[in-house]
Design a protein around this motif. Sequence first.
Motif, PDB file in Angstrom:
ATOM      1  N   ARG A  17      59.056  39.759  76.149  1.00  0.00           N
ATOM      2  CA  ARG A  17      59.956  38.604  76.002  1.00  0.00           C
ATOM      3  C   ARG A  17      59.777  37.878  74.672  1.00  0.00           C
ATOM      4  NH1 ARG A  17      61.935  38.663  81.060  1.00  0.00           N
ATOM      5  NH2 ARG A  17      60.499  39.352  82.691  1.00  0.00           N
ATOM      6  N   LEU A  18      59.048  38.482  73.752  1.00  0.00           N
ATOM      7  CA  LEU A  18      58.813  37.841  72.452  1.00  0.00           C
ATOM      8  C   LEU A  18      59.831  38.302  71.422  1.00  0.00           C
ATOM      9  CD1 LEU A  18      54.907  37.954  72.188  1.00  0.00           C
ATOM     10  CD2 LEU A  18      56.381  36.170  73.179  1.00  0.00           C
ATOM     11  N   ASN A  19      59.921  37.535  70.356  1.00  0.00           N
ATOM     12  CA  ASN A  19      60.826  37.854  69.255  1.00  0.00           C
ATOM     13  C   ASN A  19      60.211  38.978  68.426  1.00  0.00           C
ATOM     14  OD1 ASN A  19      62.341  37.930  66.920  1.00  0.00           O
ATOM     15  ND2 ASN A  19      62.395  35.713  66.637  1.00  0.00           N
ATOM     16  N   PRO A  20      60.872  40.133  68.313  1.00  0.00           N
ATOM     17  CA  PRO A  20      60.289  41.246  67.548  1.00  0.00           C
ATOM     18  C   PRO A  20      60.111  40.941  66.066  1.00  0.00           C
ATOM     19  CG  PRO A  20      62.561  41.731  68.165  1.00  0.00           C
ATOM     20  CD  PRO A  20      62.171  40.486  68.901  1.00  0.00           C
ATOM     21  N   ARG A  21      60.728  39.876  65.574  1.00  0.00           N
ATOM     22  CA  ARG A  21      60.514  39.475  64.186  1.00  0.00           C
ATOM     23  C   ARG A  21      59.202  38.716  64.022  1.00  0.00           C
ATOM     24  NH1 ARG A  21      66.113  38.636  64.862  1.00  0.00           N
ATOM     25  NH2 ARG A  21      67.388  39.913  63.458  1.00  0.00           N
ATOM     26  N   VAL A  22      58.660  38.246  65.135  1.00  0.00           N
ATOM     27  CA  VAL A  22      57.375  37.529  65.107  1.00  0.00           C
ATOM     28  C   VAL A  22      56.255  38.437  65.583  1.00  0.00           C
ATOM     29  CG1 VAL A  22      56.077  35.549  65.986  1.00  0.00           C
ATOM     30  CG2 VAL A  22      58.523  35.314  65.470  1.00  0.00           C
ATOM     31  N   ALA A  23      56.475  39.100  66.716  1.00  0.00           N
ATOM     32  CA  ALA A  23      55.457  39.976  67.309  1.00  0.00           C
ATOM     33  C   ALA A  23      55.891  41.430  67.135  1.00  0.00           C
ATOM     34  CB  ALA A  23      55.281  39.655  68.787  1.00  0.00           C
ATOM     35  N   ARG A  24      55.128  42.180  66.367  1.00  0.00           N
ATOM     36  CA  ARG A  24      55.479  43.584  66.131  1.00  0.00           C
ATOM     37  C   ARG A  24      54.300  44.498  66.449  1.00  0.00           C
ATOM     38  NH1 ARG A  24      53.509  44.775  60.875  1.00  0.00           N
ATOM     39  NH2 ARG A  24      53.056  42.892  59.667  1.00  0.00           N
ATOM     40  N   VAL A  25      54.657  45.714  66.837  1.00  0.00           N
ATOM     41  CA  VAL A  25      53.661  46.711  67.229  1.00  0.00           C
ATOM     42  C   VAL A  25      53.511  47.723  66.105  1.00  0.00           C
ATOM     43  CG1 VAL A  25      53.034  48.466  68.934  1.00  0.00           C
ATOM     44  CG2 VAL A  25      54.268  46.399  69.650  1.00  0.00           C
ATOM     45  N   VAL A  26      52.268  48.068  65.799  1.00  0.00           N
ATOM     46  CA  VAL A  26      51.970  49.087  64.784  1.00  0.00           C
ATOM     47  C   VAL A  26      51.285  50.255  65.476  1.00  0.00           C
ATOM     48  CG1 VAL A  26      50.688  49.628  62.684  1.00  0.00           C
ATOM     49  CG2 VAL A  26      51.740  47.364  62.960  1.00  0.00           C
ATOM     50  N   ALA A  27      51.928  51.414  65.420  1.00  0.00           N
ATOM     51  CA  ALA A  27      51.350  52.639  65.984  1.00  0.00           C
ATOM     52  C   ALA A  27      51.512  53.733  64.934  1.00  0.00           C
ATOM     53  CB  ALA A  27      52.052  53.019  67.283  1.00  0.00           C
ATOM     54  N   LEU A  28      50.507  53.883  64.093  1.00  0.00           N
ATOM     55  CA  LEU A  28      50.612  54.781  62.950  1.00  0.00           C
ATOM     56  C   LEU A  28      50.425  56.238  63.359  1.00  0.00           C
ATOM     57  CD1 LEU A  28      48.616  52.820  60.216  1.00  0.00           C
ATOM     58  CD2 LEU A  28      51.068  52.769  60.710  1.00  0.00           C
ATOM     59  N   PRO A  29      51.163  57.152  62.720  1.00  0.00           N
ATOM     60  CA  PRO A  29      50.954  58.580  62.971  1.00  0.00           C
ATOM     61  C   PRO A  29      49.692  59.068  62.270  1.00  0.00           C
ATOM     62  CG  PRO A  29      52.571  58.287  61.239  1.00  0.00           C
ATOM     63  CD  PRO A  29      52.224  56.906  61.734  1.00  0.00           C
ATOM     64  N   ALA A  30      49.410  60.351  62.399  1.00  0.00           N
ATOM     65  CA  ALA A  30      48.267  60.933  61.689  1.00  0.00           C
ATOM     66  C   ALA A  30      48.448  60.719  60.187  1.00  0.00           C
ATOM     67  CB  ALA A  30      48.164  62.418  62.003  1.00  0.00           C
ATOM     68  N   PRO A  31      47.383  60.471  59.452  1.00  0.00           N
ATOM     69  CA  PRO A  31      47.515  60.199  58.011  1.00  0.00           C
ATOM     70  C   PRO A  31      48.049  61.400  57.236  1.00  0.00           C
ATOM     71  CG  PRO A  31      45.206  60.480  58.614  1.00  0.00           C
ATOM     72  CD  PRO A  31      45.969  60.431  59.888  1.00  0.00           C
ATOM     73  N   SER A  32      48.860  61.113  56.220  1.00  0.00           N
ATOM     74  CA  SER A  32      49.362  62.169  55.333  1.00  0.00           C
ATOM     75  C   SER A  32      48.235  62.626  54.403  1.00  0.00           C
ATOM     76  CB  SER A  32      50.536  61.640  54.515  1.00  0.00           C
ATOM     77  OG  SER A  32      50.084  60.608  53.630  1.00  0.00           O
ATOM     78  N   ARG A  33      48.498  63.674  53.658  1.00  0.00           N
ATOM     79  CA  ARG A  33      47.491  64.164  52.702  1.00  0.00           C
ATOM     80  C   ARG A  33      47.181  63.092  51.665  1.00  0.00           C
ATOM     81  NH1 ARG A  33      46.635  69.717  52.851  1.00  0.00           N
ATOM     82  NH2 ARG A  33      45.835  69.673  50.711  1.00  0.00           N
ATOM     83  N   ARG A  34      48.202  62.362  51.241  1.00  0.00           N
ATOM     84  CA  ARG A  34      47.988  61.296  50.267  1.00  0.00           C
ATOM     85  C   ARG A  34      47.108  60.200  50.874  1.00  0.00           C
ATOM     86  NH1 ARG A  34      50.373  56.429  48.633  1.00  0.00           N
ATOM     87  NH2 ARG A  34      50.265  56.057  46.380  1.00  0.00           N
ATOM     88  N   GLU A  35      47.415  59.805  52.123  1.00  0.00           N
ATOM     89  CA  GLU A  35      46.636  58.755  52.767  1.00  0.00           C
ATOM     90  C   GLU A  35      45.189  59.188  53.000  1.00  0.00           C
ATOM     91  OE1 GLU A  35      50.051  56.367  55.345  1.00  0.00           O
ATOM     92  OE2 GLU A  35      49.245  58.265  56.094  1.00  0.00           O
ATOM     93  N   GLN A  36      44.997  60.467  53.238  1.00  0.00           N
ATOM     94  CA  GLN A  36      43.640  60.973  53.434  1.00  0.00           C
ATOM     95  C   GLN A  36      42.787  60.828  52.175  1.00  0.00           C
ATOM     96  OE1 GLN A  36      43.891  64.994  54.922  1.00  0.00           O
ATOM     97  NE2 GLN A  36      45.089  64.401  56.700  1.00  0.00           N
ATOM     98  N   SER A  37      43.448  60.761  51.019  1.00  0.00           N
ATOM     99  CA  SER A  37      42.714  60.631  49.759  1.00  0.00           C
ATOM    100  C   SER A  37      42.466  59.171  49.377  1.00  0.00           C
ATOM    101  CB  SER A  37      43.488  61.330  48.634  1.00  0.00           C
ATOM    102  OG  SER A  37      44.669  60.596  48.300  1.00  0.00           O
TER     103      SER A  37
END
Length: 305
Positions: free
Chosen positions: A102-122
Motif C-alpha cells: 500500500r506504499l507509494n512506489p516512488r518512495v518505497a522501492r525494491v532492489v533485486a539485482l541479477p547475477a553480476p555482469s563481467r564488468r561488475e565482477q571487475s
Amino acid sequence: MTSDNDLDAFDWLDAELQDTLDEDFEIEFAEPMLSMELRKIYRSQHPEMLDRKVYFRNLLRLQAELIKVQDWVQHTGAKVCILFEGRDSAGKGGVIKRITQRLNPRVARVVALPAPSRREQSQWYFQRYVPHLPAAGEIVLFDRSWYNRAGVERVMGFASDDQVEQFFQDVPEFERMLVRSGIILLKYWFSITDEEQQLRFMMRIHDPMKQWKLSPMDLESRIRWEQYTKAKEDMFERTNIPEAPWYIVEGNDKKRERLNCIEHLLTKIPYEDVPSERVSLPDRNYNPDYERRVLPDDLYVPKIY
C-alpha cells in the motif's frame, strides 16, 4: 469506555477490511494448483497457523502504520535501507510484498539485482549496490544484498577465500559509513527449518504457478544445507555490529513471520505523525457547450465479463 472516535476507527477498519478482502485473498491464495494430498501434508505440519481474520486485521493495522512511516520519511528527508536475507523459500518476498503493498512506489522501492555482469565482477564489490542506496525521502528494500558474498557466492564457489575474507573485513566499515551518512540500516535474516524448506520446495515443484521460483541454484542449496548453515553462522559472528545488528525472523509460519517483521521494523524507525492538509475535492469546470465525442467501438476492450 469506548469513545465515538474509537467507534469511527473500528467502523473504518471493518469497511477497509471488506473493501480489500478480495485483493488480499488473491495475494494470499498460495496453493492454487496443489493436490489435496499436498494440502493435507502442509496443514498437518502447521496445526497452529494464525487465524485468517486475526492476520488480516493486524496486517491492515500495520500497513496503516507503514503509510505513516512513508509520510514521515518524505516529510523529514529520512533515508531508510532494509536488507532481507535468508535461505531460499524462507519468505523474504512475501514480507517485502506486504510492506510495499500500500506504499507509494516512488518512495518505497525494491532492489533485486541479477547475477553480476563481467564488468561488475571487475569492480569494487560494493560498487553495484551503491547506486541503489536511498536518497532523502526514500525507503529501499534489498531482496538479497551485498551479503550474497557471505552466502551463495561463498558456498557455491563463485568467490575465492580471499574475496570472502576481504568482504568480512570491509563490510562492517562500509555499513558504519552508511549509518554515519544518516541512513537507517536494518538487516533481517529469515529463518526456516530444514523440514520446512523441503516442504516448500515440494510445493513449488508440484504447483505450476510457482515452479518459476525454483531455480537450479535453489535445488543445489538443498544439497548444501549444512554449508549454508556454517556460512550463516560465520556471517552473524563477523557482521553483527552495534551500528547495524542482525535481526532473525522465525519463518515457519508465514503469516506470523510477516506480522512480526513489520511490527519490529516499526519500532526501529523513529517516525512520528506529520502535519497534513485536509484534502477537499474541487468542483469540476462545466462548459454547457462541450459535447463528448463518440469513439469507435474497436477502441474498447470487449466486455467478456
